[in-house]
Write a protein that holds these residues in place. Structure first.
Motif, mmCIF file in Angstrom:
data_model
loop_
_atom_site.group_PDB
_atom_site.id
_atom_site.type_symbol
_atom_site.label_atom_id
_atom_site.label_comp_id
_atom_site.label_asym_id
_atom_site.label_seq_id
_atom_site.Cartn_x
_atom_site.Cartn_y
_atom_site.Cartn_z
ATOM 1 N N GLU A 129 0.830 -1.206 0.000
ATOM 2 C CA GLU A 129 0.000 0.000 0.000
ATOM 3 C C GLU A 129 0.862 1.254 0.000
ATOM 4 O OE1 GLU A 129 1.141 -0.566 4.184
ATOM 5 O OE2 GLU A 129 0.401 -1.948 2.651
ATOM 6 N N ALA A 135 -3.751 2.959 0.265
ATOM 7 C CA ALA A 135 -4.203 3.335 1.605
ATOM 8 C C ALA A 135 -4.409 4.845 1.705
ATOM 9 C CB ALA A 135 -3.204 2.859 2.652
ATOM 10 N N THR A 155 -6.551 -0.027 12.975
ATOM 11 C CA THR A 155 -6.237 -1.432 12.739
ATOM 12 C C THR A 155 -7.218 -2.051 11.758
ATOM 13 O OG1 THR A 155 -5.384 -1.568 15.007
ATOM 14 C CG2 THR A 155 -5.857 -3.650 13.885
ATOM 15 N N PHE A 158 -6.480 -1.241 8.003
ATOM 16 C CA PHE A 158 -5.420 -2.022 7.364
ATOM 17 C C PHE A 158 -5.792 -3.501 7.265
ATOM 18 C CE2 PHE A 158 -2.872 1.759 8.143
ATOM 19 C CZ PHE A 158 -2.175 1.839 6.954
ATOM 20 N N ASN A 179 2.550 -2.749 5.350
ATOM 21 C CA ASN A 179 1.989 -2.790 6.700
ATOM 22 C C ASN A 179 0.970 -3.911 6.874
ATOM 23 O OD1 ASN A 179 3.339 -0.552 7.962
ATOM 24 N ND2 ASN A 179 2.115 0.822 6.709
ATOM 25 N N VAL A 180 0.259 -4.245 5.791
ATOM 26 C CA VAL A 180 -0.796 -5.248 5.932
ATOM 27 C C VAL A 180 -0.253 -6.581 6.428
ATOM 28 C CG1 VAL A 180 -2.337 -4.190 4.249
ATOM 29 C CG2 VAL A 180 -0.637 -5.847 3.470
ATOM 30 N N GLU A 183 -0.147 -6.330 10.170
ATOM 31 C CA GLU A 183 -1.488 -6.290 10.753
ATOM 32 C C GLU A 183 -2.082 -7.701 10.794
ATOM 33 O OE1 GLU A 183 -2.357 -4.005 12.441
ATOM 34 O OE2 GLU A 183 -1.698 -2.104 11.581
ATOM 35 N N SER A 253 -2.532 -1.614 16.671
ATOM 36 C CA SER A 253 -1.839 -1.982 15.445
ATOM 37 C C SER A 253 -0.532 -2.709 15.699
ATOM 38 C CB SER A 253 -1.555 -0.713 14.622
ATOM 39 O OG SER A 253 -0.681 -0.979 13.561
#
Length: 394
Positions: A129, A135, A155, A158, A179-180, A183, A253
């Protein structure tokens, strides 16, 4: 020898004058106007040889000190990995098992081939993202996807992206930092422990290591101690996303939600340096720490920012592992191969130098950052080189 007590540089094989140069960098960086707030802590062989803060906690606020809480942003990820790997050690999660075993919402098609290993190393083959801007575009438009129930907005956002991934290559073929991935790892922690990610990290990392100034969700009593920045600076209140906003502060997160002090992050780094133990409290086995800090994807190329592909990603489980390929601004050129590190957007940097027995933290409020979150005004890479150059004895 007590761990992380103050010591003299010369007693642990460091040149005292050169450590003085590093200390002066903290104050000079603030005096130059390039940053309003800087903190640094360095330990060698378990002795703290530098602990310095300069500037202010917040615009117009009190002087900065070493117990103030900084938003770690992506430097959260190594601690997320450590928490997940503690469950691996208990036999409750497997590294080489499908993610869909834990998160069935992802089941179907090539997602079934994505392993926990791929999340840890950012090699799931899904879009980043950060590269596509997906995002940011959704946040800016306000046209948010359907969010998972019982998750905070940050949170959940994502996770919603993670549950609807866009594939660009086969799992394991290429690294693309996202980042996903983390998460989803934090969600595996929640579902395995039947609690919040915050509670799991607190029980498995913060409390055993004596990290008293660290948290995921920033409770009301801790907010007066948080470092903040001018609203117009990178990651400030006018940014999307903002580390000073309510969505970030109330998140659970695993990719970016942690707050910690410089002293606390050095405690985590020292535990990693010492094979998973600090002050007699073990959080991970030595073999697990080696897995975290060893390149787990040798020969795998990386797509890190929009126009930058490199031939060797060199990533462990939660850490970047220093190799011939160095990211501009993110690592010192003198830091030896095999060192482990991880940055955090907005000015967070820490590294673990196994060859020299050094743990270092440099926190600053950035005043300039590129679209790809490169710390243009930052000097953490210079600081790392000054510290490494201060080593005069084994």
């Amino acid at each position: 020898m007590a761990v992380l007590e103050a010591g003299r540089p010369e007693d642990v094989g460091l040149d005292a004058e050169r450590i003085g140069w590093a200390r002066a960098m903290v104050h000079a960086h603030v005096a130059s106007g390039r940053s309003p707030s800087v903190a640094a802590v360095v330990a060698r062989h378990g002795r703290v040889v530098l602990a310095e803060a300069a500037g202010v906690q917040s615009p117009g606020g009190p002087p900065l000190d070493l117990d103030h809480l900084w938003p770690l942003a992506s430097a959260t990820k190594p601690l997320c990995a450590a928490t997940l790997l503690s469950l691996v050690e208990e036999g409750r999660v497997g590294i080489y098992e499908p993610v869909v075993d834990h998160i069935p919402e992802l089941a179907g098609g090539t997602n079934d081939d994505v392993l926990v290993h791929h999340l840890l190393t950012h090699t799931a083959g899904w879009e980043s993202e950060m590269i596509t801007g997906r995002a940011g575009a959704l946040l800016a438009s306000g046209d948010l996807p359907a969010l998972p129930p019982d998750r905070d907005l940050f949170t959940g956002f994502f996770l919603a992206l993670a549950y609807d991934p866009i594939r660009y290559c086969d799992p394991g073929a290429e690294m693309s930092y996202a980042n996903v991935n983390y998460e989803l790892l934090a969600e595996i922690v929640r579902r395995t422990t039947s609690g919040s990610f915050d509670a799991a990290v607190r029980q498995r990392v913060f409390e055993p290591l004596g990290m008293r100034c660290s948290t995921i969700t920033l409770a009301d009593d801790l907010r007066p101690h948080a470092v903040t920045r001018d609203a117009d600076l990178p990651m400030g209140a006018n940014s999307v996303p903002s580390v000073d906003g309510e969505l970030f502060r109330s998140s659970d997160s695993g990719a970016a939600g942690m707050y910690s002090s410089p002293r606390d992050l050095v405690r985590f780094g020292q535990a990693i340096l010492d094979g998973g133990v600090l002050d007699g409290r073990r959080i991970l086995a030595p073999s697990t720490v080696r897995a975290m800090t060893t390149n787990q994807i040798p020969g795998t190329p990386a797509w890190f920012v929009r126009d930058m592909r490199v031939p060797e990603a060199s990533w462990g489980y939660g850490f970047s592992v220093v190799c011939e390929q160095r990211w501009p601004w993110f690592a010192g050129g003198l830091v030896p191969f095999g060192s482990a590190s991880h940055p955090g957007a907005g000015g967070i940097s820490f590294w673990i130098d196994f060859e020299h027995g050094i743990v270092g933290v440099w926190f600053e409020v950035l005043t300039s950052m590129s679209e790809d979150m490169e710390p243009l005004s930052g000097i953490s890479h210079r600081f790392q080189d000054v510290i490494t150059g201060a080593v005069v004895e084994p």
